[in-house]
Design an enzyme around this catalytic site. Structure first.
Site: not given
Length: 273
Positions: A185, A214, A233
């Site tokens: 993460r 993000e 991601h």
């Protein structure tokens, strides 16, 4: 199934509701209101386990891209430039691989590391033994084996304990200027501290599938650093993803219909995973 914040907010605003269980589409569940779910006694299950293979393969793609000069070769190709001496070429054999997180993903990363004849060290909350690792260390008692690793991989879920774990205090302790890979993460890494560590030589290179924030802003220095590889991601994605999520959901649904419990991947609300 899945995450729909608007729907949850509407349900929570009702005087009463019949919501008893949510099946997440992801392994990480930090974006769910865990305290509210626990208070309302709503079960939450994730899809932990299905990401291990694709993410581990991405990890080694990032490692090989950097250490075997593939990243540099791709960049040179854009300019039709043949430069065999434009990179330092390193083999993985006998290198130290430290993996933070010894769950499904970390275990698979360690297995591939051992296939490459790397020395594998796992890091978890207590230092308890874990499959696939030659030894393990506690996350709050890191020793030389981790701090002088050649490759460090962050596979940790995001919890109160792991948020901002990889900060300037951590990076300054490193003694081998490792390749740092983050696929857990984004907020477990302090972005500005990582940038400084890369500029100061405390970290030699980085492979980032997750960032904070993000999407990574277009003006982030990370985009333009030659020793950094960024993927958006996507390391956990693969063609049969939805099929495998539904398989877990069906197993849990069958069990829930029997006695109100779940068979697989029930999240511990206190731990956050």
């Amino acid at each position: 199934m899945g995450s729909a914040p608007g729907v949850l907010e509407r349900i929570f605003s009702l005087p009463s509701s019949n919501l008893k269980w949510i099946q997440a589409f992801s392994a990480g569940v930090d974006y769910y209101p865990l305290e509210q779910l626990a208070k309302r006694k709503i079960l939450l299950s994730n899809v932990s386990g299905i990401h291990a293979e694709p993410i581990a393969e991405t990890v080694f793609g990032l490692i090989l891209g950097q250490l075997r000069g593939i990243k540099t070769a791709v960049e040179n190709q854009q300019h039709s430039s043949w430069k065999p001496d434009s990179s330092h070429y390193t083999v993985l054999s006998d290198k130290k691989l430290a993996v933070f997180g010894t769950g499904h993903i970390g275990t698979r990363v360690a297995e591939l590391g051992r296939a490459f004849k790397m020395e594998t060290i796992g890091v978890n909350h207590s230092g308890h033994p874990a499959t696939g690792f030659e030894r393990t260390e506690a996350i709050n008692e890191l020793g030389p084996a981790v701090l002088n690793a050649d490759v460090i991989v962050d596979t940790l879920p995001l919890t109160r304990k792991t948020r901002s774990l990889f900060d300037s205090v951590f990076f300054v302790k490193l003694t081998a200027a490792p390749l740092f890979i983050s696929i857990g993460r984004g907020p477990s890494v302090v972005t500005e501290d990582l940038i400084k560590a890369l500029n100061d030589g405390q970290v030699d290179a980085a492979g980032l599938d997750v960032t904070d924030p993000e999407p990574l802003p277009s003006d982030s220095p990370l985009w333009h650093m030659k020793n950094v590889t960024i993927t958006p991601h996507v390391s956990g994605l693969y063609q049969e993803y939805v099929r495998d999520v539904v398989h877990i959901f069906k197993e849990n649904l069958c069990q829930y219909k029997k006695d109100g419990t779940l068979t697989r991947n029930e999240v511990d609300m206190k731990k956050g995973y």
